[in-house]
Design a protein around this motif. Sequence first.
Motif, PDB file in Angstrom:
ATOM      1  N   SER A 638       0.819  -1.219   0.000  1.00 44.27           N
ATOM      2  CA  SER A 638       0.000   0.000   0.000  1.00 44.27           C
ATOM      3  C   SER A 638       0.851   1.267   0.000  1.00 44.27           C
ATOM      4  O   SER A 638       0.349   2.343  -0.267  1.00 44.27           O
ATOM      5  N   ASN A 639       2.154   1.120   0.299  1.00 46.27           N
ATOM      6  CA  ASN A 639       3.075   2.264   0.252  1.00 46.27           C
ATOM      7  C   ASN A 639       4.194   1.969  -0.742  1.00 46.27           C
ATOM      8  O   ASN A 639       4.674   0.834  -0.820  1.00 46.27           O
ATOM      9  N   TRP A 642       7.427   0.148   0.454  1.00 48.67           N
ATOM     10  CA  TRP A 642       7.210  -1.071   1.236  1.00 48.67           C
ATOM     11  C   TRP A 642       7.417  -2.291   0.336  1.00 48.67           C
ATOM     12  O   TRP A 642       7.526  -2.169  -0.883  1.00 48.67           O
TER      13      TRP A 642
END
Length: 871
Positions: A638-639, A642
């Motif tokens: 989601s990032n 990451w």
Amino acid sequence: MIDGNSIAYRAFFALPLLNNDKGVYTNAVYGFTTMLLKVIEEEKPTHMLVAFDAGKTTFRHKTFQEYKGGRQKTPPELSEQFQLIRELLDAFRIKRYEIENYEADDIIGTLAKQVSSHEDWEVKIYSGDKDLLQLVSPKVTVALTRKGISNVDTYDEQFVNEKYGLTPSQIIDMKGLMGDPSDNIPGVPGVGEKTAIKLLKEFGSVEKVLESIDAVSGKKLKENLTENKEKALMSKELATIFCDVPVSIPKEELLFEGYDEKKIVPLFKELDFQSLLDRFGTVEEELEEVTEKLDFTIADKISSDMLTDHSALVVEVLDDNYHEADILGLAIVNETGRYFISTELALASDAFKAWAKNKEAKKAIFDAKRAVVALGWKGIELEGINFDLLIASYILDPSAASHEVADIANRKGKRVVSSDEAIYGKGAKRKIPAIEVLAEHLVKKANTVYTLRQEVREELTANHLKELFYDLEMPLSIILGKMEMTGVKVDVEQLKLMGEDLGNQLKNLEKEIHQLAGVEFNINSPKQLGEVLFEKLNLPVIKKTKTGASTSAEVLEKLADKHEIIPSILHYRQLGKLNSTYIEGLLKVVHSDTNKIHTMFNQALTQTGRLSSTEPNLQNIPIRLEEGRKIRKAFVPSNPDWIMFAADYSQIELRVLAHIANDKNLIEAFNKGMDIHTRTAMDVFHVEAQAVTDLMRRHAKAVNFGIVYGISDYGLSQSLGITRKEAGTFIEKYLESFPGVRDYMEDIVQEARENGYVTTLLNRRRFLPEITSRNFNLRSFAERTAMNTPIQGTAADIIKKAMVNISERIAQDGLEAKLLLQVHDELIFEAPKHELEKLKVIVPEVMESAVELKVPIKVEYAYGSSWYDAK
């Protein structure tokens, strides 16, 4: 007083085998019940007791080891019914009793002696065993079943004398002389009932007969008595009912105040006793009346006294997909009252939000995960859940058809709440009722949770399921709720590009197929495809259906080497399914605000304890085809900085098999870190490791994984493309090589027959009523399930335990990493890149230590910028 074992035996053999719709045998229960009802109606007893034998060994075996030795083993079809009879007696509110080392007769004899000393007591004993006639006295009569169980002869002292010409106490002497083949009591050879009675009328007792042998007429009889003095005395001792058993039941415990129809009706329904249910024709209406009046308040404001530390809470969401679905309303029940709270009121109340979040305010709930997610989407955190009726019901009986509140209540004999379908309707007719109807329904649901919670907790404890519930399933439900809300980020543009690519591949394949067929046709039409394959190309018809020749995948695979068009058609179908089900299907469920997919995990569905996922099913993305595996490329962190981190158990089911079967060869192979399929091939084909070919290993792998599913020679022959005989030989060689596995397979089926269920290492139960079915297919399926469930169920329990432990560890270590998905034996996380080294250590460490086996548990991990790269 009723001789439980004797009447159950009589009922079983008097009636044909009956079973309910689940395949559970019920003829002994049915016969026992009819006898019980007849006794209650005719005798109108003030006190009742049913005594059972506690076990196979009694104090009499010390006197004579072969006591009852000639008896055939109790048929499993009968032994499984004893528990049902005990449940039946509890529903009838009749005291039942058994005590180690003594028989039911001894308990009955002792209590008959105790209570008949009271002036105002009369005792009547029901049995099928003549032995109990020795208990007849002025205050005690014995009803002996004649043919079957419906007709009885009642013996008082006069009738005993008329029947045998003896006193009740001389019945023991008669048994001492003639013996009793049913109990393997030897008696004196050559002495039958008539001779025994004649001797006793003349001499009075066994001892007097033995003292007066010279006065006995008949040379052979004298010889037999002389040679078998000890046997006669021992036989009398064995036949004597022991009336000083260390038991003292207060007579108020034996009080019979009538049966509880509310408990009996659900039990009769479960057992399919329709003819007996007709006797209670009015009970359902009565039960309905009881539930119609329930005081509750439709709250216009939320006050602090409504929000106590021990409340039942229902959060009603009607949609199957409960993510961001409307909450219809809430209900709270506690010691201060019953309250319906509108969604608007709850969302606007700071007091409610604080109470919901307060971990110390303990909440009993129905479907905690759904409530956590539904409120979570509205910005309300729900904490402090210490009981979930849905999960408890699932653990207690995973095979139950429904775990809706109304059905759980009905199974507990409490018809206190209507089904959701009765209130809302179903399908296109589903609608929200008037506020008063909705409020009452939700309050009744919450009230059911509140009133049943203690009873259900006690049931979990009694069935040794307390730890599974509190330590595993309850915390897991909250973890799953958080996983669902977190969701998995999807690269929508990449998914669309994959769809375009698949579309192009399908167009090219379509052209290729049309060229090979020599004609254009609709490949997706079974009729047109059948005409091309079987009429134009003259391929052999493998299977026919009502509409013509079958073109199923199974048929096409058998035709694969008959024409080059077949592999192309199979590939076309696979890509078509990928495109429609997974590319187009996934694009439909990407959340418009979060750009994530929020799958829902079913925790209370499978009978093995495995999780499944829906809306969409992310556990089912095909990975055999490279095009299928590529779909995982669209699942990303989601990032942007990451990574995705995936860890999965290596051959967990085979490791569990090695542990449960305690097979030394399997254990040795895993402990030495050997490739288990190579080791199996070595043992089965009797070759060294270097001589194991790819084909040998493939065969070994198929039987290794198949064996835990109870694979048959036919099943193995189909998966390996070999003859059934070859497959049978292979399975036999496997079981010779791993004798512990053979023993396990035999023992677990027997255990299932005896108990009616099997368990996992963490004590999860799966009930198998079909294990004693006369229907071969039902019985065979149950036997295979008995073999597989402890293996597959334990593997499921292990990864669930790992999920609970890893979630605690992530929180404990203050990591940002998030658990996103569980796919069978695999856990998928997302995490900042700087946490990668930490994850490499703690994830395998926690997963491998979830439980302790006799073999090491191994976890493999991978990571990357997408789920695909983390494989």
